[in-house]
Motif scaffolding. Sequence first.
Motif, PDB file in Angstrom:
ATOM      1  N   HIS A 108       0.859  -1.179   0.000  1.00 26.20           N
ATOM      2  CA  HIS A 108       0.000   0.000   0.000  1.00 26.20           C
ATOM      3  C   HIS A 108       0.900   1.234   0.000  1.00 26.20           C
ATOM      4  CE1 HIS A 108      -2.811   2.889   2.196  1.00 26.20           C
ATOM      5  NE2 HIS A 108      -3.427   2.611   1.084  1.00 26.20           N
ATOM      6  N   PHE A 109       0.631   2.182  -0.898  1.00 25.84           N
ATOM      7  CA  PHE A 109       1.476   3.360  -1.064  1.00 25.84           C
ATOM      8  C   PHE A 109       0.645   4.638  -0.995  1.00 25.84           C
ATOM      9  CE2 PHE A 109       3.390  -0.110  -3.466  1.00 25.84           C
ATOM     10  CZ  PHE A 109       4.709  -0.081  -3.038  1.00 25.84           C
ATOM     11  N   ARG A 110       1.314   5.737  -0.692  1.00 28.69           N
ATOM     12  CA  ARG A 110       0.701   7.060  -0.853  1.00 28.69           C
ATOM     13  C   ARG A 110       1.559   7.868  -1.810  1.00 28.69           C
ATOM     14  NH1 ARG A 110      -1.904  10.323   3.929  1.00 28.69           N
ATOM     15  NH2 ARG A 110      -3.493   8.783   3.348  1.00 28.69           N
ATOM     16  N   PHE A 111       0.901   8.410  -2.865  1.00 27.64           N
ATOM     17  CA  PHE A 111       1.564   9.298  -3.814  1.00 27.64           C
ATOM     18  C   PHE A 111       1.351  10.732  -3.339  1.00 27.64           C
ATOM     19  CE2 PHE A 111       1.042   6.451  -7.870  1.00 27.64           C
ATOM     20  CZ  PHE A 111       1.731   5.437  -7.227  1.00 27.64           C
ATOM     21  N   ASN A 112       2.422  11.487  -3.174  1.00 33.18           N
ATOM     22  CA  ASN A 112       2.311  12.883  -2.763  1.00 33.18           C
ATOM     23  C   ASN A 112       2.340  13.796  -3.986  1.00 33.18           C
ATOM     24  OD1 ASN A 112       2.341  14.941  -0.529  1.00 33.18           O
ATOM     25  ND2 ASN A 112       4.168  15.584  -1.656  1.00 33.18           N
ATOM     26  N   TRP A 113       1.163  14.317  -4.340  1.00 32.26           N
ATOM     27  CA  TRP A 113       1.031  15.267  -5.447  1.00 32.26           C
ATOM     28  C   TRP A 113       1.182  16.668  -4.880  1.00 32.26           C
ATOM     29  CZ3 TRP A 113       0.908  16.234 -10.476  1.00 32.26           C
ATOM     30  CH2 TRP A 113       0.206  17.337 -10.961  1.00 32.26           C
ATOM     31  N   ASN A 114       2.210  17.411  -5.331  1.00 34.04           N
ATOM     32  CA  ASN A 114       2.502  18.728  -4.751  1.00 34.04           C
ATOM     33  C   ASN A 114       1.839  19.867  -5.518  1.00 34.04           C
ATOM     34  OD1 ASN A 114       4.040  19.080  -7.063  1.00 34.04           O
ATOM     35  ND2 ASN A 114       6.020  18.883  -6.010  1.00 34.04           N
ATOM     36  N   GLY A 115       0.955  19.531  -6.438  1.00 32.70           N
ATOM     37  CA  GLY A 115       0.290  20.533  -7.267  1.00 32.70           C
ATOM     38  C   GLY A 115       0.899  20.645  -8.642  1.00 32.70           C
ATOM     39  N   THR A 116       2.108  20.098  -8.790  1.00 35.07           N
ATOM     40  CA  THR A 116       2.816  20.118 -10.074  1.00 35.07           C
ATOM     41  C   THR A 116       3.231  18.730 -10.524  1.00 35.07           C
ATOM     42  OG1 THR A 116       3.705  22.319  -9.567  1.00 35.07           O
ATOM     43  CG2 THR A 116       4.798  21.065 -11.315  1.00 35.07           C
ATOM     44  N   CYS A 117       3.678  17.922  -9.579  1.00 31.56           N
ATOM     45  CA  CYS A 117       4.123  16.565  -9.883  1.00 31.56           C
ATOM     46  C   CYS A 117       3.988  15.702  -8.629  1.00 31.56           C
ATOM     47  CB  CYS A 117       5.574  16.557 -10.377  1.00 31.56           C
ATOM     48  SG  CYS A 117       6.774  17.016  -9.103  1.00 31.56           S
ATOM     49  N   ILE A 118       4.160  14.408  -8.799  1.00 33.28           N
ATOM     50  CA  ILE A 118       4.253  13.499  -7.650  1.00 33.28           C
ATOM     51  C   ILE A 118       5.731  13.430  -7.284  1.00 33.28           C
ATOM     52  CG2 ILE A 118       3.962  11.105  -6.878  1.00 33.28           C
ATOM     53  CD1 ILE A 118       1.537  10.962  -8.793  1.00 33.28           C
ATOM     54  N   ASP A 119       6.083  14.042  -6.158  1.00 37.38           N
ATOM     55  CA  ASP A 119       7.498  14.187  -5.828  1.00 37.38           C
ATOM     56  C   ASP A 119       8.035  13.093  -4.915  1.00 37.38           C
ATOM     57  OD1 ASP A 119       6.158  14.956  -3.547  1.00 37.38           O
ATOM     58  OD2 ASP A 119       6.972  16.994  -3.488  1.00 37.38           O
ATOM     59  N   VAL A 120       7.139  12.353  -4.257  1.00 31.30           N
ATOM     60  CA  VAL A 120       7.596  11.279  -3.373  1.00 31.30           C
ATOM     61  C   VAL A 120       6.487  10.251  -3.209  1.00 31.30           C
ATOM     62  CG1 VAL A 120       6.866  12.447  -1.243  1.00 31.30           C
ATOM     63  CG2 VAL A 120       8.718  10.751  -1.157  1.00 31.30           C
ATOM     64  N   ILE A 121       6.884   8.996  -3.048  1.00 36.22           N
ATOM     65  CA  ILE A 121       5.964   7.887  -2.780  1.00 36.22           C
ATOM     66  C   ILE A 121       6.303   7.338  -1.411  1.00 36.22           C
ATOM     67  CG2 ILE A 121       5.168   5.623  -3.537  1.00 36.22           C
ATOM     68  CD1 ILE A 121       6.342   6.335  -6.330  1.00 36.22           C
ATOM     69  N   TYR A 122       5.294   7.176  -0.552  1.00 37.22           N
ATOM     70  CA  TYR A 122       5.498   6.590   0.769  1.00 37.22           C
ATOM     71  C   TYR A 122       5.048   5.138   0.754  1.00 37.22           C
ATOM     72  CZ  TYR A 122       5.946  11.458   2.251  1.00 37.22           C
ATOM     73  OH  TYR A 122       6.347  12.768   2.373  1.00 37.22           O
ATOM     74  N   ASP A 123       5.909   4.265   1.200  1.00 36.59           N
ATOM     75  CA  ASP A 123       5.599   2.838   1.303  1.00 36.59           C
ATOM     76  C   ASP A 123       5.096   2.581   2.718  1.00 36.59           C
ATOM     77  OD1 ASP A 123       5.644   0.051   1.643  1.00 36.59           O
ATOM     78  OD2 ASP A 123       7.345  -0.202   0.296  1.00 36.59           O
ATOM     79  N   PHE A 124       3.799   2.266   2.872  1.00 37.52           N
ATOM     80  CA  PHE A 124       3.228   2.070   4.199  1.00 37.52           C
ATOM     81  C   PHE A 124       3.832   0.865   4.906  1.00 37.52           C
ATOM     82  CE2 PHE A 124       0.079   4.937   2.520  1.00 37.52           C
ATOM     83  CZ  PHE A 124      -0.406   5.619   3.628  1.00 37.52           C
ATOM     84  N   ARG A 125       4.241  -0.142   4.155  1.00 37.83           N
ATOM     85  CA  ARG A 125       4.755  -1.364   4.780  1.00 37.83           C
ATOM     86  C   ARG A 125       6.135  -1.158   5.394  1.00 37.83           C
ATOM     87  NH1 ARG A 125       8.036  -5.426   3.062  1.00 37.83           N
ATOM     88  NH2 ARG A 125       8.092  -4.554   0.955  1.00 37.83           N
ATOM     89  N   THR A 126       7.014  -0.482   4.677  1.00 38.53           N
ATOM     90  CA  THR A 126       8.392  -0.307   5.144  1.00 38.53           C
ATOM     91  C   THR A 126       8.653   1.052   5.764  1.00 38.53           C
ATOM     92  OG1 THR A 126       9.173   0.552   3.018  1.00 38.53           O
ATOM     93  CG2 THR A 126       9.170  -1.852   3.315  1.00 38.53           C
ATOM     94  N   GLY A 127       7.763   2.012   5.506  1.00 34.66           N
ATOM     95  CA  GLY A 127       7.991   3.365   5.987  1.00 34.66           C
ATOM     96  C   GLY A 127       9.002   4.139   5.163  1.00 34.66           C
ATOM     97  N   LYS A 128       9.462   3.563   4.068  1.00 34.12           N
ATOM     98  CA  LYS A 128      10.476   4.209   3.232  1.00 34.12           C
ATOM     99  C   LYS A 128       9.844   5.178   2.242  1.00 34.12           C
ATOM    100  CE  LYS A 128      13.834   0.408   3.381  1.00 34.12           C
ATOM    101  NZ  LYS A 128      14.599  -0.579   2.562  1.00 34.12           N
ATOM    102  N   LYS A 129      10.674   6.124   1.789  1.00 29.75           N
ATOM    103  CA  LYS A 129      10.280   7.047   0.732  1.00 29.75           C
ATOM    104  C   LYS A 129      10.915   6.597  -0.587  1.00 29.75           C
ATOM    105  CE  LYS A 129       9.938  11.083   3.768  1.00 29.75           C
ATOM    106  NZ  LYS A 129      10.448  12.475   4.016  1.00 29.75           N
ATOM    107  N   ILE A 130      10.129   6.654  -1.644  1.00 29.58           N
ATOM    108  CA  ILE A 130      10.612   6.330  -2.979  1.00 29.58           C
ATOM    109  C   ILE A 130      10.443   7.582  -3.828  1.00 29.58           C
ATOM    110  CG2 ILE A 130      10.300   4.846  -5.001  1.00 29.58           C
ATOM    111  CD1 ILE A 130       8.892   2.841  -3.107  1.00 29.58           C
ATOM    112  N   TYR A 131      11.523   7.954  -4.530  1.00 33.19           N
ATOM    113  CA  TYR A 131      11.482   9.175  -5.321  1.00 33.19           C
ATOM    114  C   TYR A 131      11.310   8.815  -6.801  1.00 33.19           C
ATOM    115  CZ  TYR A 131      12.985  11.288  -1.009  1.00 33.19           C
ATOM    116  OH  TYR A 131      13.044  11.685   0.299  1.00 33.19           O
ATOM    117  N   PRO A 132      10.225   9.295  -7.426  1.00 34.66           N
ATOM    118  CA  PRO A 132       9.917   8.904  -8.808  1.00 34.66           C
ATOM    119  C   PRO A 132      11.047   9.128  -9.794  1.00 34.66           C
ATOM    120  CG  PRO A 132       8.010   9.948  -7.830  1.00 34.66           C
ATOM    121  CD  PRO A 132       9.136  10.113  -6.846  1.00 34.66           C
TER     122      PRO A 132
END
Length: 237
Positions: free
Chosen positions: A202-226
């Motif tokens: 399960h992930f959360r995509f962070n849309w900053n109004g211009t792009c998706i700048d980071v993805i949060y991985d709920f399982r690991t707590g890690k950030k993934i950068y597109p």
Amino acid sequence: MSNAAADFEEIDVDGNYHVLIPSRFPPIDIFARIANGQDDAFFELESLTNPRLKEKRQILNGADAVDGNSPLVQNWNHAPFAYPNPDGTYFFGPDLSALELASDLATALAISVARRERFLGDTSEPATGLDMRALSRTVRGRFADLRSLDPTTPGEQRRRLGQRVFEAGLDGIVFRSADRGAGLCVSILRIETLGKAVQGEHFRFNWNGTCIDVIYDFRTGKKIYPDELRANPELAA
């Protein structure tokens, strides 16, 4: 081997493939906000016009051997074929439904990010978070091998290739992702090639109004950068 009906090779596909879909976390019943305890009545009314449920009834009534728990009638599997995509897919127009999956989760994430960015940009959405769920399932069948096709090939040419694959009676196409060159995808024409879909990360995509700048991985707590995901072929989600 070479296909006599069209200029492409055929290969057997047998593997696990991935896709991201919008998710509610935790999940809620579809009519929870309006049904006021009368969910069954709302489901019955909705089923009269729902093309996915209509197709499901046809599948079950048409073959007694089909199990109600079969991948053939699982919502995640047959909904993509019951609801035509008005924009079409990579190789097929809106008149021919196909399900596109990625060979690995990192590629599935890159594809999902690109699609969500196009939609959110086109609709001028303000900054928000999007919850997404990974699904995986096995795919087995005979596919056209278009891995050597340039991902920037014009859409009209891709559609012509897709039509030839369809006319050849193959199960779909294997091709290289336009959103992550290191990843492979399959475009599936026949639901019979699919195993049962299984929920994954399960992930959360962070849309900053211009792009998706980071993805949060709920399982690991890690950030993934597109940007890193798209550029690094070794990066795994």
